[in-house]
Design a protein around this motif. Structure first.
Motif: not given
Length: 283
Positions: A42-56
């Protein structure tokens, strides 16, 4: 890979005592998250530090160590990866920007911050829920963090990973669980793991309840009469509906759909954990 070959792999894994393959959830993820490598990264876009939640992508077991590796990080943000577990089915979670404190305000979610010293690209990170309900995090160099949680070890759990702050990319390495004299390990996730099996399992449980049982459940365990116990304004499970139903313990803390789901899946109150195992009405 054909369906026949997939079934063969499952049978071989079962015969060898292996855990089921594990990857990130294919459908439930923060709006800045993208999946790659067959659902194992999983990769979070670097435009922000949040909105990166994931689950199994599947339910995990107590003492099953989920294994991760931070792949990339940036210096432009503060904070780092957060990991934990939840009793709530991922597809029934309304995703907020952050795991902490947005989700952890509910006793059905628990998460901890992975220390910056071990949250860097390269080393392996393991986290698991212990039999006493504590969340433990360990790095490949032996450093360990243990935090108490409000989670019930007897309830189903799903892993929760928040790709937060400086952490921008995480790889799922698999999982392992110590059993007696040997360690069981998850088989490689050959294809993207979906959430179908867990939804079908819940669906079968619902179908097994007769209409009479469901009617009794609504009348007795989800009664909305007044009680002295303080009431919640929002449902503590979905956080999107009004808490309009009262459980037999006295807590008015769930909406009608979540109340049914809590009784069928867990059988205990999400706040006080009192069993909800009788159809006898209460005053």
């Amino acid at each position: 890979m054909t369906e026949k070959k997939k079934e063969k792999v499952k049978c071989v894994c079962h015969a060898l005592g292996s855990l089921r393959p594990i990857s990130f959830h294919s459908d439930v993820k923060g709006r800045l998250i993208t999946l790659s490598d067959g659902g194992r990264r999983v990769t979070r876009h670097v435009s922000s530090f949040f909105h990166g939640l994931t689950f199994s992508g599947r339910q995990v077991k107590i003492e099953e160590k989920v294994r991760l590796r931070v792949k990339d990080s940036v210096r432009g943000w503060h904070g780092s990866l957060r990991v934990g577990f939840t009793h709530v089915l991922p597809e029934q979670t309304t995703l907020p920007p952050l795991a902490i404190p947005d989700l952890t305000q509910s006793p059905l979610y628990a998460a901890a911050v992975v220390p910056m010293g071990i949250c860097r690209p390269g080393p392996e990170i393991q986290f698991w829920l212990k039999k006493n309900g504590c969340l433990r995090i360990r790095s490949s160099d032996g450093r360990t963090l243990t935090e108490p949680t409000t989670l019930n070890p007897k309830w189903p759990i799903w892993a929760m990973i928040d790709v937060y702050g400086q952490t921008t990319s995480v790889v799922m390495l698999g999982s392992k669980k110590r059993c007696c004299i040997f360690t069981r390990r998850s088989c490689p996730a050959l294809t993207h793991i979906t959430y179908t099996e867990d939804k079908e399992t819940l669906g079968r449980k619902m179908e097994q309840m007769s209409m009479l049982e469901q009617r009794n459940l609504r009348n007795h365990y989800l009664d909305n009469t007044d009680h002295e116990t303080p009431d919640c304004e929002e449902c503590v499970v979905c956080y999107s509906s009004v808490a309009n139903r009262r459980l037999s313990c006295g807590h008015k803390c769930v909406c009608t759909p979540c109340g049914m789901r809590v009784y069928i899946t867990f059988g205990t109150c999400p706040l006080c954990r009192q069993p909800l195992g009788s159809f006898r009405p209460y005053d």
